[in-house]
Motif scaffolding. Sequence first.
Motif, PDB file in Angstrom:
ATOM      1  N   GLU A   1       4.455   6.803  -3.945  1.00 46.45           N
ATOM      2  CA  GLU A   1       5.435   6.482  -4.973  1.00 46.45           C
ATOM      3  C   GLU A   1       6.797   6.952  -4.487  1.00 46.45           C
ATOM      4  N   ALA A   2       7.829   6.248  -4.908  1.00 47.82           N
ATOM      5  CA  ALA A   2       9.197   6.625  -4.549  1.00 47.82           C
ATOM      6  C   ALA A   2      10.101   6.386  -5.743  1.00 47.82           C
TER       7      ALA A   2
ATOM      8  N   GLU B   1       5.647   2.891   3.053  1.00 54.90           N
ATOM      9  CA  GLU B   1       4.531   1.998   2.770  1.00 54.90           C
ATOM     10  C   GLU B   1       3.704   1.715   4.024  1.00 54.90           C
TER      11      GLU B   1
ATOM     12  N   ASP C   1      11.596   4.401  -0.912  1.00 60.72           N
ATOM     13  CA  ASP C   1      10.350   3.747  -0.539  1.00 60.72           C
ATOM     14  C   ASP C   1      10.350   3.321   0.921  1.00 60.72           C
TER      15      ASP C   1
ATOM     16  N   ASP D   1       9.815  -5.516   3.889  1.00 61.92           N
ATOM     17  CA  ASP D   1       9.931  -4.072   4.064  1.00 61.92           C
ATOM     18  C   ASP D   1      10.148  -3.837   5.557  1.00 61.92           C
TER      19      ASP D   1
END
Length: 333
Positions: free
Chosen positions: A217-218, A205, A202, A133
Amino acid sequence: MRFKIGTSSWAAPLLCAWFALTVPHIGSAQEPLRVLTTVGMIADVARNVAGDCAEVQALMGSGSDPHLYRASASDVNRLARAELIFYVHPALEARLAEVLRDMRGRVPTVGLVDAAYAREELLDDPDEPGAVDPHLWMDTSRWARIIPVISDAVIEQRPACASDIRARAEAYTSQLAALHDWVTSAIGSIPEDRRMLVTAHDAFEYFGEAYGMEASEAIEGISTESEASIGDIRAVARFVVENQIPAVFVETTINPRTIEALVAEVRSKGHDVRIGGELFSDAMGRQGTVEGTYIGMIRHNTMTITEALGGEVPPWPNALSDWAHAWGLAPSP
């Protein structure tokens, strides 16, 4: 998102053609270093750290999605003429990866995430275990770790600027530390059962982990390369209804139709939800605006989330009063 080197057949010939036609002028030690970054979040840090010792530009502007961005011929020319290039990580600038790799043999090119972090310190893509990520700028304490990487790289090219750059780096690190504490206080004021962040893709995070969001949430994943399905929208709608979330958020680089479809789906299930505002995720605001700075981007996102979810924005920190004054802002946002 899967990152593969060597899948773009046009990139290498295009680079060779431009290298054959273009011989970049190598600046002297007295001239500002020509620095080119992929995204604005890096460019703003570099400007704050390098000061007058560098001329910093970003390849991508406000509203550009780095997951989808492809290099044009003029972009390749700009990269070839730079004296120093910074990018985030191939998990972000996926379609630029081959061009950036090929630039390394010609221009110092630094991937900031890999330079500042060991792999085990990074979050994984929840949809693709093992993939990174790359959205580290959402946590100001993590993003601050790119400061010494940038300062060292600029000092290597302009050693006469070392003292000034180190002082600026220290000052900017202190600003980001104050910003981190302020964001922590703001998000901490949201009632615990409302600390749930729902966005179009997203990118939050790191934000959630750093600042105590209970869940996020995405509709779309880490990358925006694939479009959201009806199933994705319905799954997130169930999450919103089950947790009675009052507001969801749209990002500046994402088509708002996805979030609008989510709102319609939630309301069809009898829960009244609203779009709580627009967030900056993969790009900052327009250059020359408050939100066109990294601090301003995080400030805007924090205020928008806090107010929409029922929290209270705390006073702006004294350590950032000079920054606020420079932008004509009141001491407290």
